[in-house]
Design a protein around this motif. Sequence first.
Motif, mmCIF file in Angstrom:
data_model
loop_
_atom_site.group_PDB
_atom_site.id
_atom_site.type_symbol
_atom_site.label_atom_id
_atom_site.label_comp_id
_atom_site.label_asym_id
_atom_site.label_seq_id
_atom_site.Cartn_x
_atom_site.Cartn_y
_atom_site.Cartn_z
ATOM 1 N N PRO A 223 -17.020 12.711 11.273
ATOM 2 C CA PRO A 223 -16.987 11.991 9.992
ATOM 3 C C PRO A 223 -16.382 12.860 8.883
ATOM 4 C CG PRO A 223 -19.115 11.717 11.058
ATOM 5 C CD PRO A 223 -18.373 12.749 11.849
ATOM 6 N N ARG A 224 -15.660 12.216 7.985
ATOM 7 C CA ARG A 224 -14.941 12.928 6.927
ATOM 8 C C ARG A 224 -15.880 13.785 6.090
ATOM 9 N NH1 ARG A 224 -13.295 11.495 1.520
ATOM 10 N NH2 ARG A 224 -11.442 12.714 0.938
ATOM 11 N N GLN A 225 -17.004 13.227 5.664
ATOM 12 C CA GLN A 225 -17.910 13.971 4.799
ATOM 13 C C GLN A 225 -18.506 15.190 5.515
ATOM 14 O OE1 GLN A 225 -18.341 13.720 1.558
ATOM 15 N NE2 GLN A 225 -16.807 12.074 1.565
ATOM 16 N N GLU A 226 -18.643 15.093 6.828
ATOM 17 C CA GLU A 226 -19.140 16.238 7.594
ATOM 18 C C GLU A 226 -18.153 17.403 7.517
ATOM 19 O OE1 GLU A 226 -19.427 17.255 12.289
ATOM 20 O OE2 GLU A 226 -20.533 15.458 11.647
ATOM 21 N N VAL A 227 -16.860 17.093 7.629
ATOM 22 C CA VAL A 227 -15.841 18.138 7.556
ATOM 23 C C VAL A 227 -15.763 18.700 6.144
ATOM 24 C CG1 VAL A 227 -13.399 18.680 7.880
ATOM 25 C CG2 VAL A 227 -14.545 17.073 9.428
ATOM 26 N N LEU A 228 -15.779 17.829 5.129
ATOM 27 C CA LEU A 228 -15.730 18.303 3.742
ATOM 28 C C LEU A 228 -16.913 19.205 3.427
ATOM 29 C CD1 LEU A 228 -14.549 15.057 1.906
ATOM 30 C CD2 LEU A 228 -13.195 17.105 2.401
ATOM 31 N N ALA A 229 -18.069 18.895 4.002
ATOM 32 C CA ALA A 229 -19.260 19.710 3.758
ATOM 33 C C ALA A 229 -19.093 21.129 4.290
ATOM 34 C CB ALA A 229 -20.481 19.041 4.385
ATOM 35 N N ARG A 230 -18.299 21.292 5.344
ATOM 36 C CA ARG A 230 -18.069 22.639 5.881
ATOM 37 C C ARG A 230 -17.432 23.542 4.829
ATOM 38 N NH1 ARG A 230 -14.806 20.976 11.379
ATOM 39 N NH2 ARG A 230 -16.379 19.564 12.272
ATOM 40 N N GLY A 235 -18.156 15.041 -1.437
ATOM 41 C CA GLY A 235 -18.150 14.281 -2.683
ATOM 42 C C GLY A 235 -17.042 14.678 -3.640
ATOM 43 N N ARG A 236 -16.245 15.649 -3.268
ATOM 44 C CA ARG A 236 -15.184 16.135 -4.154
ATOM 45 C C ARG A 236 -13.783 15.839 -3.622
ATOM 46 N NH1 ARG A 236 -14.198 22.422 -6.060
ATOM 47 N NH2 ARG A 236 -12.414 21.992 -7.430
ATOM 48 N N GLY A 237 -13.560 16.003 -2.331
ATOM 49 C CA GLY A 237 -12.241 15.792 -1.743
ATOM 50 C C GLY A 237 -11.488 17.094 -1.575
ATOM 51 N N MET A 238 -10.385 17.037 -0.834
ATOM 52 C CA MET A 238 -9.698 18.271 -0.451
ATOM 53 C C MET A 238 -8.188 18.082 -0.398
ATOM 54 S SD MET A 238 -10.268 20.568 3.032
ATOM 55 C CE MET A 238 -10.134 19.170 4.157
ATOM 56 N N VAL A 239 -7.468 19.109 -0.876
ATOM 57 C CA VAL A 239 -6.040 19.265 -0.628
ATOM 58 C C VAL A 239 -5.893 20.418 0.362
ATOM 59 C CG1 VAL A 239 -3.790 19.864 -1.576
ATOM 60 C CG2 VAL A 239 -5.343 18.393 -2.873
ATOM 61 N N VAL A 308 -7.189 17.973 8.734
ATOM 62 C CA VAL A 308 -6.099 17.066 8.349
ATOM 63 C C VAL A 308 -6.643 15.667 8.119
ATOM 64 C CG1 VAL A 308 -3.983 15.947 9.181
ATOM 65 C CG2 VAL A 308 -4.298 18.413 9.492
ATOM 66 N N ALA A 309 -7.501 15.206 9.005
ATOM 67 C CA ALA A 309 -8.056 13.858 8.881
ATOM 68 C C ALA A 309 -8.966 13.723 7.665
ATOM 69 C CB ALA A 309 -8.829 13.498 10.149
ATOM 70 N N ALA A 310 -9.666 14.793 7.299
ATOM 71 C CA ALA A 310 -10.617 14.737 6.190
ATOM 72 C C ALA A 310 -9.961 14.922 4.831
ATOM 73 C CB ALA A 310 -11.701 15.798 6.376
ATOM 74 N N ALA A 311 -8.747 15.485 4.800
ATOM 75 C CA ALA A 311 -8.084 15.815 3.532
ATOM 76 C C ALA A 311 -7.605 14.560 2.803
ATOM 77 C CB ALA A 311 -6.904 16.747 3.784
#
Length: 415
Positions: A223-230, A235-239, A308-311
């Motif tokens: 899940p996207r939020q799981e990767v972002l949490a790493r 809740g913020r997002g990533m480049v 890549v998928a979570a960005a």
Amino acid sequence: MAGPPRHPAPHRPRRRLRRVLLYTHNSIGLGHAIRCLAVITGMRRHRPDLDFLVLTGSALPQLFLAEQVEVVKLPSLRQELEQSRPWLRPRYLHGLSATEVAGLRQRLILSAVEGFAPDAVLVEHYPAGLLGEALPLLAAGGATGPGGRAFALAHLGRGRPHQPHWLQAALPGLEEVLGAYDFLYVLDHPPGGQAEGVQSWETDSRLRYLGPVTSRLASELPPRQEVLARFGLAGRGMVLLSLGRGGPVTEMARCLLAALPRAGLGHYGAVMVLDPYLSPAETAALQRMAQEHGAQAMPFVPYLVEAVAAADLVVCRAGCNTVAELMLTGTPALVVPERHASGEQEQRCRGLPPEQIVVAGEAQIIAGGAAALLGRAGSLPRGPGRGGYDKYAVGQRLVEDLEGWLAAGQEGAAP
């Protein structure tokens, strides 16, 4: 009078694929190793009992070891992309010439084949190996075809097989080299049109287009939020920035990081992936730069497709694996092709979908266009992603073909 009783012929169990040796030269980056690992994990899904031995010059053999795949680490040769005409030099054995290192690698290759006794050998990318070091594999046992050589021989590429034009004067011609192979596999889609000189290649009965592969299937992505949490970015997002190791990497990174707020992307967290082939000095400079801009610098990871998928936006090169991951995930991207003498990445960019990807040159980034380009790419919607990229289907096809070759050889040898 009845004759003597007839006894059935002795049962010959079908010879199964047990041991697979894979050679990948790895003189440039990590893409070759990651594709090979995807193929291996794909074959393992179909046949968990297979033993694999990888011969590689990769600087990160732990990519394979982490998946419990045994590796013979060949001494490294580094291809200098920055030269107008690419050339090779030893990565660490500076007292030897590239030719001497290739000779050492060849002896290690032959020893590994003799000791491992594979049922199949996969040669990735250059059909003759780097500087011809894989040529003895092609002639092993004398005759080719079922019943001759002791193992099936397959080429694994991402397009038409080719030999580099540098340091290859003593090699046989490409057609002669390819003649030794039982299978010619291409990890790509068939070409849409017939290019000049391609017709005989496209009609070769040994040719199999298997489609591109990625290290993860879409169904395997977390899940996207799981990767972002790493990365502490839930809740913020990533480049995500992955700029490779060739060309003006440091200058591009400086321009891109400084331009993110001006492009309206400052609210995202920036994560920059550091290529392991960068020099120590350049790696340190990029780490300092990331810290100054409030970004994160992370080492390369084999399953980068998850990031890549979570960005929300990816800024990257146009390598074969990277483009496949963008197509799989549908993530918007700013793609800056790395300049090679072959023009490979520029050519790949011509087929990228403009509704998902903005393509720009290195000079555009450095000359002050980074903010506008990032803004354009950041405004693109996320696409649905594409299907395919199935390493398990590819692995199954390889196992079936190779076992079929072994069975044909056994039948041919039967009295």
